[in-house]
Design a protein around this motif. Structure first.
Motif, PDB file in Angstrom:
ATOM      1  N   ALA A  33      41.213  38.362  42.842  1.00 39.21           N
ATOM      2  CA  ALA A  33      40.010  37.856  42.187  1.00 39.21           C
ATOM      3  C   ALA A  33      38.787  38.680  42.547  1.00 39.21           C
ATOM      4  N   LEU A  34      38.670  39.036  43.814  1.00 37.44           N
ATOM      5  CA  LEU A  34      37.465  39.731  44.277  1.00 37.44           C
ATOM      6  C   LEU A  34      37.469  41.215  43.934  1.00 37.44           C
ATOM      7  N   THR A  35      38.659  41.806  43.837  1.00 35.62           N
ATOM      8  CA  THR A  35      38.736  43.242  43.528  1.00 35.62           C
ATOM      9  C   THR A  35      38.916  43.513  42.045  1.00 35.62           C
ATOM     10  N   SER A  52      52.010  38.628  35.992  1.00 35.39           N
ATOM     11  CA  SER A  52      51.482  39.530  37.013  1.00 35.39           C
ATOM     12  C   SER A  52      52.533  39.827  38.066  1.00 35.39           C
ATOM     13  N   ASP A  53      52.217  40.766  38.960  1.00 33.53           N
ATOM     14  CA  ASP A  53      53.068  41.027  40.124  1.00 33.53           C
ATOM     15  C   ASP A  53      53.301  39.758  40.932  1.00 33.53           C
ATOM     16  N   PHE A  54      52.294  38.889  40.968  1.00 35.07           N
ATOM     17  CA  PHE A  54      52.382  37.686  41.799  1.00 35.07           C
ATOM     18  C   PHE A  54      53.418  36.712  41.241  1.00 35.07           C
ATOM     19  N   GLU A 104      46.879  33.413  34.848  1.00 34.54           N
ATOM     20  CA  GLU A 104      45.701  34.169  34.410  1.00 34.54           C
ATOM     21  C   GLU A 104      44.426  33.657  35.062  1.00 34.54           C
ATOM     22  N   LEU A 105      44.428  32.393  35.513  1.00 33.63           N
ATOM     23  CA  LEU A 105      43.298  31.848  36.269  1.00 33.63           C
ATOM     24  C   LEU A 105      43.501  32.008  37.761  1.00 33.63           C
ATOM     25  N   ALA A 106      44.758  32.011  38.195  1.00 36.13           N
ATOM     26  CA  ALA A 106      45.049  32.182  39.623  1.00 36.13           C
ATOM     27  C   ALA A 106      44.554  33.542  40.130  1.00 36.13           C
ATOM     28  N   VAL A 107      44.708  34.585  39.307  1.00 35.68           N
ATOM     29  CA  VAL A 107      44.270  35.911  39.738  1.00 35.68           C
ATOM     30  C   VAL A 107      42.747  36.045  39.695  1.00 35.68           C
TER      31      VAL A 107
END
Length: 310
Positions: A33-35, A52-54, A104-107
């Motif tokens: 999220a921050l990057t 995503s990768d996650f 998509e919101l988790a990232v």
């Protein structure tokens, strides 16, 4: 969790696994999220879903970890075709997993959930469901079948305080907070905005009062039914596209165990038997979508149904 828990042993172990997964993935998601490095992939299985990768990492991590708890099972994850794990060629248990819901919101560090449901093919019903909330203090929602064959529902906070869920909302529609997964503009929000009779009934005053208590809110996947089970919301509806099995069934079982109601848009109760009889049946069950109304009480579900244009 506390050694004093009333939750059955296997459900406790799966809940502990979900909690450990949350602890592992949360810092990775916060960093994403921050990057802005969200590590998105093209989703070949579900073209309109974020991947995503996650999601993929949690899919593999769950598969490895579940073997330590259950020697043989069918692993039915959103991210791959169902497969038999362990020495039993035809195991009774099917473990349905959505590794990272609302990814998509988790990232973005906003919302993220992870689902596991254990389904007994012999009993033709779920026996355990655990839904983890990655970013909030209310961290786990659990449904489990106890030794007497009774279904029980629980909620656990991040500091391990355990609550029994058995009193969902009894409110009527004019006093209800009803949620909907309304994020997609054309597929979800516009169909909701066209439900004038439903929105009018929800926004109406009651008994001559000028106060209008009804509210519409946004919620996500299986956790939306868990919020109804806990009485945090009063109902959740899905009438546009329908939920896939991994989005509906884990929360469906928890709401059932708490004493709530889940019906289809013809007013019929949705059964817990998801017909996962064979590997082919399990694979086929991953495709259809179910429209539904989930409410704290049957009267509210019926009120909502009567106002929906379906």
């Amino acid at each position: 969790m506390s050694s004093e828990t009333a939750i059955p042993a296997l459900a406790t172990r799966i809940a502990d696994l979900v909690r450990s997964m949350i602890l592992e993935v949360r810092p990775r998601l916060v960093n994403a999220a921050l990057t802005g490095e969200r590590k998105e992939h093209e989703n070949l299985r579900h073209g309109d879903n974020f991947l995503s990768d996650f999601d993929l990492w949690m899919h593999e991590r769950y598969k490895e970890a579940l073997v330590q708890l259950i020697p043989s099972f069918v692993y039915a994850s959103e991210e791959a075709d169902p497969e038999v794990i362990g020495p039993d060629a035809d195991p009774d248990l099917c473990i349905l997993v959505d590794p990272l819901d609302t990814s998509e919101l988790a990232v973005r560090g906003l919302y993220g959930y992870t689902h596991i449901m254990v389904y007994s093919r012999a009993l033709a019903r779920p026996i355990i469901s655990v839904i983890g909330d990655i970013f909030h203090h209310i961290q786990l929602y659990i449904g489990a079948r106890d030794e007497s064959g009774d279904d029980r529902a629980y909620m656990i906070t991040a500091d391990s305080v355990e609550y029994v869920l058995c009193r969902p909302s009894q409110r009527p529609l004019t006093q209800a907070l009803v949620t909907n997964y309304l994020m997609r503009p054309s597929e979800r929000f516009m169909p909701l905005a066209r439900q004038e009779k439903f929105l009018g009934a929800l926004g109406a005053s009651e008994g001559g009062s000028k106060k209008k208590d009804g509210r519409i809110g946004v919620d996500f996947g299986s956790v939306s039914l868990c919020h109804v089970a806990a009485g945090l919301t009063d109902a959740t509806v899905e009438f546009a596209k329908g939920f896939a099995i991994w989005d509906l069934s884990p929360g469906h079982y928890i709401l059932h165990a708490a004493g709530g109601t889940v019906i289809d848009l013809q007013g019929k109760p949705i059964p817990l038997d998801y017909r996962l009889d064979s590997l082919a049946d399990i694979a086929a069950a991953m495709n259809p979508r179910q429209k539904f109304i989930a409410a704290g009480n049957p009267s509210l579900a019926d009120e909502i149904l009567k106002t929906l244009s379906t």
